[in-house]
Design a protein around this motif. Structure first.
Motif, PDB file in Angstrom:
ATOM      1  N   LEU A 113     -22.401   5.150 -10.524  1.00  0.00           N
ATOM      2  CA  LEU A 113     -21.037   4.638 -10.620  1.00  0.00           C
ATOM      3  C   LEU A 113     -21.061   3.240 -11.232  1.00  0.00           C
ATOM      4  CD1 LEU A 113     -18.003   4.897  -9.832  1.00  0.00           C
ATOM      5  CD2 LEU A 113     -18.630   3.816  -7.673  1.00  0.00           C
ATOM      6  N   ALA A 114     -20.278   3.037 -12.265  1.00  0.00           N
ATOM      7  CA  ALA A 114     -20.152   1.725 -12.904  1.00  0.00           C
ATOM      8  C   ALA A 114     -18.683   1.329 -12.913  1.00  0.00           C
ATOM      9  CB  ALA A 114     -20.694   1.764 -14.318  1.00  0.00           C
ATOM     10  N   ILE A 115     -18.382   0.158 -12.363  1.00  0.00           N
ATOM     11  CA  ILE A 115     -17.018  -0.355 -12.328  1.00  0.00           C
ATOM     12  C   ILE A 115     -16.971  -1.606 -13.192  1.00  0.00           C
ATOM     13  CG2 ILE A 115     -15.178  -1.262 -10.890  1.00  0.00           C
ATOM     14  CD1 ILE A 115     -16.419   0.287  -8.547  1.00  0.00           C
ATOM     15  N   ASN A 116     -16.154  -1.551 -14.220  1.00  0.00           N
ATOM     16  CA  ASN A 116     -16.011  -2.676 -15.135  1.00  0.00           C
ATOM     17  C   ASN A 116     -15.015  -3.663 -14.537  1.00  0.00           C
ATOM     18  OD1 ASN A 116     -16.311  -4.244 -17.334  1.00  0.00           O
ATOM     19  ND2 ASN A 116     -15.375  -2.837 -18.786  1.00  0.00           N
ATOM     20  N   MET A 117     -15.510  -4.768 -14.003  1.00  0.00           N
ATOM     21  CA  MET A 117     -14.659  -5.753 -13.320  1.00  0.00           C
ATOM     22  C   MET A 117     -14.018  -6.755 -14.282  1.00  0.00           C
ATOM     23  SD  MET A 117     -14.864  -4.800 -10.249  1.00  0.00           S
ATOM     24  CE  MET A 117     -14.162  -6.135  -9.324  1.00  0.00           C
ATOM     25  N   LEU A 118     -14.709  -7.078 -15.346  1.00  0.00           N
ATOM     26  CA  LEU A 118     -14.226  -8.096 -16.277  1.00  0.00           C
ATOM     27  C   LEU A 118     -14.697  -7.720 -17.668  1.00  0.00           C
ATOM     28  CD1 LEU A 118     -13.023 -11.038 -16.643  1.00  0.00           C
ATOM     29  CD2 LEU A 118     -15.370 -11.814 -16.454  1.00  0.00           C
ATOM     30  N   ASP A 119     -13.804  -7.809 -18.615  1.00  0.00           N
ATOM     31  CA  ASP A 119     -14.164  -7.524 -20.000  1.00  0.00           C
ATOM     32  C   ASP A 119     -13.284  -8.384 -20.902  1.00  0.00           C
ATOM     33  OD1 ASP A 119     -15.278  -6.468 -22.243  1.00  0.00           O
ATOM     34  OD2 ASP A 119     -14.278  -4.531 -22.106  1.00  0.00           O
ATOM     35  N   PHE A 120     -13.744  -9.590 -21.191  1.00  0.00           N
ATOM     36  CA  PHE A 120     -12.998 -10.511 -22.045  1.00  0.00           C
ATOM     37  C   PHE A 120     -13.498 -10.390 -23.471  1.00  0.00           C
ATOM     38  CE2 PHE A 120     -11.561 -14.111 -18.982  1.00  0.00           C
ATOM     39  CZ  PHE A 120     -10.726 -13.222 -18.363  1.00  0.00           C
ATOM     40  N   GLY A 121     -12.569 -10.275 -24.372  1.00  0.00           N
ATOM     41  CA  GLY A 121     -12.888 -10.268 -25.783  1.00  0.00           C
ATOM     42  C   GLY A 121     -11.694 -10.770 -26.561  1.00  0.00           C
ATOM     43  N   ARG A 122     -11.930 -11.409 -27.664  1.00  0.00           N
ATOM     44  CA  ARG A 122     -10.904 -11.912 -28.570  1.00  0.00           C
ATOM     45  C   ARG A 122      -9.810 -12.697 -27.851  1.00  0.00           C
ATOM     46  NH1 ARG A 122     -10.070  -9.535 -33.817  1.00  0.00           N
ATOM     47  NH2 ARG A 122     -12.045  -8.665 -34.439  1.00  0.00           N
ATOM     48  N   TRP A 123      -8.607 -12.105 -27.728  1.00  0.00           N
ATOM     49  CA  TRP A 123      -7.436 -12.811 -27.210  1.00  0.00           C
ATOM     50  C   TRP A 123      -7.499 -13.045 -25.706  1.00  0.00           C
ATOM     51  CZ3 TRP A 123      -4.938 -15.181 -30.761  1.00  0.00           C
ATOM     52  CH2 TRP A 123      -4.916 -14.671 -32.045  1.00  0.00           C
ATOM     53  N   ASP A 124      -8.303 -12.260 -25.012  1.00  0.00           N
ATOM     54  CA  ASP A 124      -8.403 -12.447 -23.567  1.00  0.00           C
ATOM     55  C   ASP A 124      -8.892 -13.854 -23.221  1.00  0.00           C
ATOM     56  OD1 ASP A 124      -7.564  -9.855 -23.132  1.00  0.00           O
ATOM     57  OD2 ASP A 124      -9.602  -9.062 -23.152  1.00  0.00           O
ATOM     58  N   PHE A 125      -9.749 -14.411 -24.056  1.00  0.00           N
ATOM     59  CA  PHE A 125     -10.205 -15.782 -23.835  1.00  0.00           C
ATOM     60  C   PHE A 125      -9.027 -16.761 -23.883  1.00  0.00           C
ATOM     61  CE2 PHE A 125     -14.203 -13.878 -25.388  1.00  0.00           C
ATOM     62  CZ  PHE A 125     -15.032 -14.251 -24.351  1.00  0.00           C
ATOM     63  N   PHE A 126      -8.122 -16.558 -24.851  1.00  0.00           N
ATOM     64  CA  PHE A 126      -6.958 -17.432 -24.968  1.00  0.00           C
ATOM     65  C   PHE A 126      -6.078 -17.349 -23.730  1.00  0.00           C
ATOM     66  CE2 PHE A 126      -7.934 -16.837 -29.478  1.00  0.00           C
ATOM     67  CZ  PHE A 126      -8.001 -18.158 -29.858  1.00  0.00           C
ATOM     68  N   PHE A 127      -5.827 -16.131 -23.279  1.00  0.00           N
ATOM     69  CA  PHE A 127      -4.979 -15.963 -22.108  1.00  0.00           C
ATOM     70  C   PHE A 127      -5.607 -16.634 -20.893  1.00  0.00           C
ATOM     71  CE2 PHE A 127      -3.747 -11.789 -24.267  1.00  0.00           C
ATOM     72  CZ  PHE A 127      -2.769 -12.403 -25.012  1.00  0.00           C
ATOM     73  N   PHE A 128      -6.905 -16.487 -20.735  1.00  0.00           N
ATOM     74  CA  PHE A 128      -7.587 -17.085 -19.593  1.00  0.00           C
ATOM     75  C   PHE A 128      -7.584 -18.614 -19.681  1.00  0.00           C
ATOM     76  CE2 PHE A 128     -11.407 -18.422 -17.226  1.00  0.00           C
ATOM     77  CZ  PHE A 128     -11.010 -17.978 -15.970  1.00  0.00           C
ATOM     78  N   PHE A 129      -7.860 -19.153 -20.871  1.00  0.00           N
ATOM     79  CA  PHE A 129      -7.842 -20.608 -21.037  1.00  0.00           C
ATOM     80  C   PHE A 129      -6.427 -21.157 -20.848  1.00  0.00           C
ATOM     81  CE2 PHE A 129     -11.755 -20.119 -23.904  1.00  0.00           C
ATOM     82  CZ  PHE A 129     -12.600 -20.262 -22.824  1.00  0.00           C
ATOM     83  N   ALA A 130      -5.407 -20.440 -21.325  1.00  0.00           N
ATOM     84  CA  ALA A 130      -4.019 -20.864 -21.114  1.00  0.00           C
ATOM     85  C   ALA A 130      -3.698 -20.873 -19.627  1.00  0.00           C
ATOM     86  CB  ALA A 130      -3.060 -19.941 -21.857  1.00  0.00           C
ATOM     87  N   PHE A 131      -4.199 -19.892 -18.897  1.00  0.00           N
ATOM     88  CA  PHE A 131      -3.998 -19.843 -17.450  1.00  0.00           C
ATOM     89  C   PHE A 131      -4.630 -21.065 -16.784  1.00  0.00           C
ATOM     90  CE2 PHE A 131      -5.678 -18.558 -13.282  1.00  0.00           C
ATOM     91  CZ  PHE A 131      -4.480 -18.276 -12.631  1.00  0.00           C
ATOM     92  N   LEU A 132      -5.858 -21.417 -17.169  1.00  0.00           N
ATOM     93  CA  LEU A 132      -6.534 -22.571 -16.573  1.00  0.00           C
ATOM     94  C   LEU A 132      -5.806 -23.882 -16.887  1.00  0.00           C
ATOM     95  CD1 LEU A 132     -10.311 -21.732 -17.153  1.00  0.00           C
ATOM     96  CD2 LEU A 132      -8.980 -21.517 -15.046  1.00  0.00           C
TER      97      LEU A 132
END
Length: 194
Positions: A115-134
């Motif tokens: 069983l593999a559960i993908n908890m986090l997968d940031f790529g391209r625009w996801d970095f922007f959204f996360f940095f904007a959140f911070l």
């Protein structure tokens, strides 16, 4: 109500929607992608209205007496310049993050299954959204240090918002409310004919 109180409620709501955008493309599209986007955009629209109104009110309060027009013009100019430069910087950073990915997978291996559960997968625009959140979290932290005349607790703002919304919904559920709902479009049609 104070502008700070409105920002204290709508700011975190806005930031939660920005963070929700990173969840829409965990590793690929999933069945919750479209509903999550719809909810995030609807809630973000409401939060944006509160943030914009409160920000403009703060600008009006800070304007020197008799010079509000010039003060607001300069504030709008600075906002416009930032809004013009941001896409250029964002485009340059998008090129940088285009070939980068950050992922976190939890994997359980047993004799019965893998069983593999993908908890986090940031790529391209996801970095922007996360940095904007911070950056937004830091802004809300700094907002806590601002003192404003007429400041009220966030709970008061939330109660006032819920009371206004529930009152309107309650009016729509009655016969009189339904009659008003129907009469408004009919009045427009009658006005267009006459």
């Amino acid at each position: 109500m104070s502008a700070k109180s409105v920002l204290g409620v709508n700011g975190p709501l806005f930031l939660t929607c920005v963070l929700a955008w990173t969840l829409t493309t965990l590793s690929e599209k999933h069945r919750f992608t479209v509903p999550l986007l719809l909810v995030a955009h609807a809630v973000m629209g409401m939060a944006t209205a509160g943030v914009t109104l409160a920000s403009n009110n703060i600008g009006l309060k800070l304007a020197p007496r008799g010079e509000a027009t010039a003060y607001l013009a300069v504030a709008t100019l600075v906002n416009s310049l930032a809004a013009g430069v941001a896409p250029i910087v964002g485009g340059l950073l998008a090129d940088f993050y285009a070939a980068r990915e950050l992922s976190l997978t939890i994997r359980w291996v047993s004799p019965m299954r893998d069983l593999a559960i993908n908890m986090l997968d940031f790529g391209r625009w996801d970095f922007f959204f996360f940095f904007a959140f911070l950056i937004g979290l830091y802004s809300i932290h700094r907002l806590g240090k601002v003192r404003e005349v007429g400041e009220v607790e966030e709970e008061v703002v939330i109660r006032a918002f819920l009371a206004a919304v529930s009152g309107r919904l309650r009016n729509m559920s009655t016969a009189a409310g339904l009659r008003q709902l129907i009469q408004f479009p009919l009045a427009l049609v009658k006005g267009a004919r006459g």
